[in-house]
Design a protein around this motif. Structure first.
Motif, short mmCIF file in Angstrom:
data_model
loop_
_atom_site.label_atom_id
_atom_site.label_comp_id
_atom_site.label_asym_id
_atom_site.label_seq_id
_atom_site.Cartn_x
_atom_site.Cartn_y
_atom_site.Cartn_z
N VAL A 1 0.83 -1.20 0.00
CA VAL A 1 0.00 0.00 0.00
C VAL A 1 0.87 1.25 0.00
O VAL A 1 0.63 2.19 -0.77
CB VAL A 1 -0.96 0.00 1.22
N VAL A 2 1.88 1.27 0.85
CA VAL A 2 2.74 2.46 0.95
C VAL A 2 3.55 2.65 -0.33
O VAL A 2 3.72 3.78 -0.80
CB VAL A 2 3.63 2.38 2.20
N LYS A 3 4.03 1.58 -0.92
CA LYS A 3 4.77 1.71 -2.19
C LYS A 3 3.89 2.34 -3.25
O LYS A 3 4.33 3.25 -3.96
CB LYS A 3 5.27 0.34 -2.67
N ALA A 4 2.66 1.88 -3.36
CA ALA A 4 1.75 2.44 -4.37
C ALA A 4 1.46 3.91 -4.07
O ALA A 4 1.44 4.74 -4.99
CB ALA A 4 0.45 1.64 -4.39
N LEU A 5 1.26 4.24 -2.82
CA LEU A 5 0.98 5.62 -2.42
C LEU A 5 2.16 6.53 -2.76
O LEU A 5 1.98 7.61 -3.35
CB LEU A 5 0.68 5.68 -0.92
N TYR A 6 3.35 6.11 -2.43
CA TYR A 6 4.52 6.95 -2.69
C TYR A 6 4.87 7.01 -4.18
O TYR A 6 5.36 8.05 -4.65
CB TYR A 6 5.72 6.53 -1.85
N ASP A 7 4.62 5.95 -4.91
CA ASP A 7 4.80 6.01 -6.37
C ASP A 7 3.91 7.10 -6.96
O ASP A 7 4.34 7.88 -7.81
CB ASP A 7 4.48 4.66 -7.03
N GLN A 8 2.66 7.14 -6.49
CA GLN A 8 1.73 8.17 -6.96
C GLN A 8 2.21 9.55 -6.56
O GLN A 8 2.18 10.49 -7.36
CB GLN A 8 0.31 7.92 -6.42
N ARG A 9 2.67 9.71 -5.35
CA ARG A 9 3.18 11.02 -4.90
C ARG A 9 4.37 11.46 -5.73
O ARG A 9 4.47 12.62 -6.12
CB ARG A 9 3.57 10.95 -3.42
N LEU A 10 5.29 10.54 -6.00
CA LEU A 10 6.46 10.88 -6.82
C LEU A 10 6.05 11.32 -8.22
O LEU A 10 6.62 12.28 -8.77
CB LEU A 10 7.43 9.69 -6.88
N ARG A 11 5.05 10.65 -8.79
CA ARG A 11 4.57 11.05 -10.12
C ARG A 11 3.95 12.45 -10.07
O ARG A 11 4.16 13.27 -10.96
CB ARG A 11 3.57 10.03 -10.66
N THR A 12 3.18 12.71 -9.02
CA THR A 12 2.57 14.04 -8.87
C THR A 12 3.64 15.11 -8.74
O THR A 12 3.59 16.15 -9.41
CB THR A 12 1.64 14.06 -7.64
N TRP A 13 4.62 14.88 -7.87
CA TRP A 13 5.69 15.86 -7.68
C TRP A 13 6.48 16.07 -8.96
O TRP A 13 6.85 17.20 -9.28
CB TRP A 13 6.62 15.43 -6.55
N ALA A 14 6.74 15.01 -9.69
CA ALA A 14 7.47 15.14 -10.96
C ALA A 14 6.66 15.97 -11.95
O ALA A 14 7.21 16.78 -12.69
CB ALA A 14 7.78 13.75 -11.53
N GLY A 15 5.36 15.78 -11.96
CA GLY A 15 4.50 16.54 -12.88
C GLY A 15 4.46 18.02 -12.55
O GLY A 15 4.18 18.84 -13.43
N TRP A 16 4.71 18.38 -11.32
CA TRP A 16 4.68 19.78 -10.88
C TRP A 16 6.07 20.33 -10.58
O TRP A 16 6.22 21.44 -10.06
CB TRP A 16 3.79 19.92 -9.65
N GLU A 17 7.10 19.59 -10.97
CA GLU A 17 8.46 20.03 -10.69
C GLU A 17 8.79 21.39 -11.31
O GLU A 17 9.47 22.22 -10.70
CB GLU A 17 9.46 18.98 -11.17
N HIS A 18 8.28 21.62 -12.50
CA HIS A 18 8.55 22.90 -13.16
C HIS A 18 8.04 24.08 -12.34
O HIS A 18 8.65 25.13 -12.28
CB HIS A 18 7.97 22.91 -14.59
N VAL A 19 6.90 23.91 -11.67
CA VAL A 19 6.35 24.97 -10.83
C VAL A 19 7.22 25.16 -9.59
O VAL A 19 7.52 26.28 -9.19
CB VAL A 19 4.89 24.64 -10.42
N SER A 20 7.64 24.05 -9.02
CA SER A 20 8.50 24.10 -7.84
C SER A 20 9.81 24.82 -8.16
O SER A 20 10.26 25.69 -7.39
CB SER A 20 8.79 22.68 -7.36
N LEU A 21 10.41 24.48 -9.29
CA LEU A 21 11.68 25.11 -9.67
C LEU A 21 11.50 26.58 -10.02
O LEU A 21 12.36 27.41 -9.72
CB LEU A 21 12.31 24.35 -10.85
N ALA A 22 10.37 26.93 -10.62
CA ALA A 22 10.08 28.33 -10.95
C ALA A 22 9.94 29.18 -9.68
O ALA A 22 10.31 30.34 -9.66
CB ALA A 22 8.82 28.43 -11.79
N ALA A 23 9.44 28.57 -8.62
CA ALA A 23 9.27 29.30 -7.36
C ALA A 23 10.61 29.62 -6.71
O ALA A 23 10.72 30.55 -5.92
CB ALA A 23 8.42 28.46 -6.39
N GLN A 24 11.61 28.84 -7.05
CA GLN A 24 12.94 29.07 -6.49
C GLN A 24 13.60 30.29 -7.12
O GLN A 24 14.42 30.96 -6.50
CB GLN A 24 13.81 27.83 -6.69
N GLY A 25 13.26 30.52 -8.37
CA GLY A 25 13.83 31.69 -9.05
C GLY A 25 15.02 31.44 -9.88
O GLY A 25 15.71 30.55 -10.02
#
Length: 64
Positions: A40-64
């Motif tokens: 269960v935890v592996k599946a949950l964290y796999d999904q979280r990693l995919r979500t974070w990867a999909g929004w990485e560009h926004v995260s990096l843009a916030a850094q400047g």
């Protein structure tokens, strides 16, 4: 439902695993016991990693 014998065995195995962790030079802060929680935890964290990867560009843009 587990039999009394099965529960005793599970408790013994969990106790042994816990002692292994306690005796480790660098024990983990968190641990999962059993196949189901691990899956269960592996599946949950796999999904979280995919979500974070999909929004990485926004995260990096916030850094400047």
């Amino acid at each position: 439902m587990c039999s009394r014998r099965t529960r005793r065995l599970q408790h013994r195995l969990a106790g042994s695993a816990l002692l292994t962790i306690v005796d480790a030079d660098e024990p983990p802060l968190r641990v999962l016991f059993g196949e189901q929680p691990t899956q269960v935890v592996k599946a949950l964290y796999d999904q979280r990693l995919r979500t974070w990867a999909g929004w990485e560009h926004v995260s990096l843009a916030a850094q400047g």
